[in-house]
Design an enzyme around this catalytic site. Structure first.
Site, PDB file in Angstrom:
ATOM      1  N   LYS A 175       0.844  -1.204   0.000  1.00  0.00           N
ATOM      2  CA  LYS A 175       0.000   0.000   0.000  1.00  0.00           C
ATOM      3  C   LYS A 175       0.878   1.253   0.000  1.00  0.00           C
ATOM      4  O   LYS A 175       0.568   2.254  -0.656  1.00  0.00           O
ATOM      5  CB  LYS A 175      -0.938  -0.019   1.215  1.00  0.00           C
ATOM      6  CG  LYS A 175      -1.868   1.188   1.344  1.00  0.00           C
ATOM      7  CD  LYS A 175      -2.992   1.178   0.333  1.00  0.00           C
ATOM      8  CE  LYS A 175      -3.771   2.471   0.204  1.00  0.00           C
ATOM      9  NZ  LYS A 175      -4.559   2.885   1.308  1.00  0.00           N
ATOM     10  N   SER A 245      -6.102  11.398  -1.671  1.00  0.00           N
ATOM     11  CA  SER A 245      -6.179  12.127  -0.401  1.00  0.00           C
ATOM     12  C   SER A 245      -5.150  13.266  -0.352  1.00  0.00           C
ATOM     13  O   SER A 245      -5.441  14.347   0.157  1.00  0.00           O
ATOM     14  CB  SER A 245      -5.982  11.171   0.767  1.00  0.00           C
ATOM     15  OG  SER A 245      -4.793  10.434   0.600  1.00  0.00           O
ATOM     16  N   GLU A 257       0.163  13.819   4.238  1.00  0.00           N
ATOM     17  CA  GLU A 257       0.772  12.669   4.912  1.00  0.00           C
ATOM     18  C   GLU A 257       2.150  12.343   4.325  1.00  0.00           C
ATOM     19  O   GLU A 257       2.652  11.246   4.511  1.00  0.00           O
ATOM     20  CB  GLU A 257      -0.160  11.460   4.813  1.00  0.00           C
ATOM     21  CG  GLU A 257      -1.472  11.682   5.555  1.00  0.00           C
ATOM     22  CD  GLU A 257      -2.431  10.508   5.446  1.00  0.00           C
ATOM     23  OE1 GLU A 257      -2.745   9.900   6.475  1.00  0.00           O
ATOM     24  OE2 GLU A 257      -2.877  10.207   4.323  1.00  0.00           O
TER      25      GLU A 257
HETATM   26  O1  PAF Z   1      -4.730   8.100  -0.420  1.00  0.00           O
HETATM   27  C1  PAF Z   1      -5.522   7.768  -1.319  1.00  0.00           C
HETATM   28  O2  PAF Z   1      -6.151   8.575  -1.973  1.00  0.00           O
HETATM   29  C2  PAF Z   1      -5.748   6.271  -1.544  1.00  0.00           C
HETATM   30  O3  PAF Z   1      -4.984   5.561  -0.619  1.00  0.00           O
HETATM   31  C3  PAF Z   1      -5.451   5.784  -2.960  1.00  0.00           C
HETATM   32  C4  PAF Z   1      -5.313   4.286  -2.956  1.00  0.00           C
HETATM   33  C5  PAF Z   1      -4.196   6.406  -3.523  1.00  0.00           C
HETATM   34  C6  PAF Z   1      -6.619   6.029  -3.889  1.00  0.00           C
HETATM   35  O4  PAF Z   1      -6.923   7.358  -4.111  1.00  0.00           O
END
Ligand code: PAF
Length: 291
Positions: A175, A245, A257
């Site tokens: 991830k 995000s 972040e």
């Molecule tokens: O941070 C995000 O927006 C999500 O984790 C992702 C997987 C990049 C999808 O927009």
């Protein structure tokens, strides 16, 4: 029945609160935003559900605290609460990025358990309501402290609609690689995720994944650049219409972040005596976007 509380009233925290089963047994706390009393969820099939949020003031009654804050909120919010938690409480960290677990783990008692999780569920808050925008997998695993019994793993996963893994680090690194590519690039170029499938981004994504792999391998995680690039391309495709995000954070002038995503790669690289120049350049660029 364990008393479970969620701290963090963002899209994922509220989605979990809605999905958790049976709903009424789960107190929802958000020590940062006591103004949410009713949470409305727009489901993928177009239905609307409402739920009353219960604010649990007494942290010492919680058996499991699920933390769905933004990564940079985790330490300032959680560290002052740790001393008030039960001596054998469990904490589940579920946020984008990595790094907060290292500091939290150092502060726990020997009986407290730290669980880590990662989710690909798509959710957004629009006009105060939670919209479930995409089905995804959620993985949870043990990080430190006493192991949890098998029946507990099953019931937790059932209630959170999640999967238990004995190797959560592998899922977290997968991830992390996805976030290292999609988040800064969409934020810098102000694009939806899907626009990163344009050929001009391929090489950059490959370079980011290569650096992530170099660092991950030194951390004992088995990843290859090719598999990461394939995974990233898949997420770009599956979340094509999403605004990441980090892009949203930049557009709304909020902190990002980045310290827990690309900067985490740079910090791990430095620890192992290597460099991660592409990730470092992305950190510098994202930080320069904040006025
Ligand atoms: O941070 C995000 O927006 C999500 O984790 C992702 C997987 C990049 C999808 O927009």
């Amino acid at each position: 029945m364990d008393k479970i509380a969620i701290i963090g009233a963002g899209a994922i925290g509220r989605l979990i609160n809605h999905k958790a089963n049976p709903l009424h047994l789960w107190p929802f706390i958000d020590l940062r935003n006591k103004s949410i009393n009713i949470s409305t969820l727009h489901t993928l099939d177009g239905h609307t559900k409402q739920q009353t949020c219960i604010f649990l003031a007494d942290v010492s009654k919680i058996d499991l605290l699920i933390v769905t804050l933004k990564a940079y909120q985790v330490l300032p919010t959680l560290l002052p609460l740790l001393g008030q938690l039960k001596h054998d409480a469990k904490i589940l960290l579920l946020h984008n990025g990595m790094g907060t677990h290292l500091e939290i783990a150092n502060k726990l008692t020997q009986q407290q358990t730290l669980l880590l999780g990662t989710t690909n569920q798509g959710a957004m808050i629009v006009d105060g309501d939670v919209h479930h925008t995409g089905v995804g997998d959620t993985y949870i695993g043990h990080y430190c402290g006493p192991q949890v019994p098998t029946h507990y793993k099953h019931s937790l996963c059932q209630q959170l609609d999640a999967n238990w893994t004995e190797n959560i680090q592998q899922n977290l690194w997968n991830k992390l690689a996805i976030n290292c590519c999609i988040n800064p690039l969409t934020a810098i170029f102000n694009l939806n995720n899907g626009q990163l499938s344009a050929p001009q981004f391929y090489e950059q994504i490959e370079h980011i994944c290569y650096e992530v792999c170099q660092v991950a391998q030194r951390e004992g995680i088995k990843l290859t650049t090719n598999e990461l690039v394939t995974r990233v391309q898949k997420v770009i495709e599956l979340t094509a219409s999403n605004s990441s995000s980090m892009r949203q954070d930049i557009l709304l002038g909020r902190p990002t972040e980045i310290d827990y995503i690309n900067q985490y790669i740079c910090a791990c690289a430095a620890k192992h005596g290597i460099i991660a120049p592409i990730n470092q350049a992305l950190v510098t660029k994202i930080k320069s976007l904040h006025i």
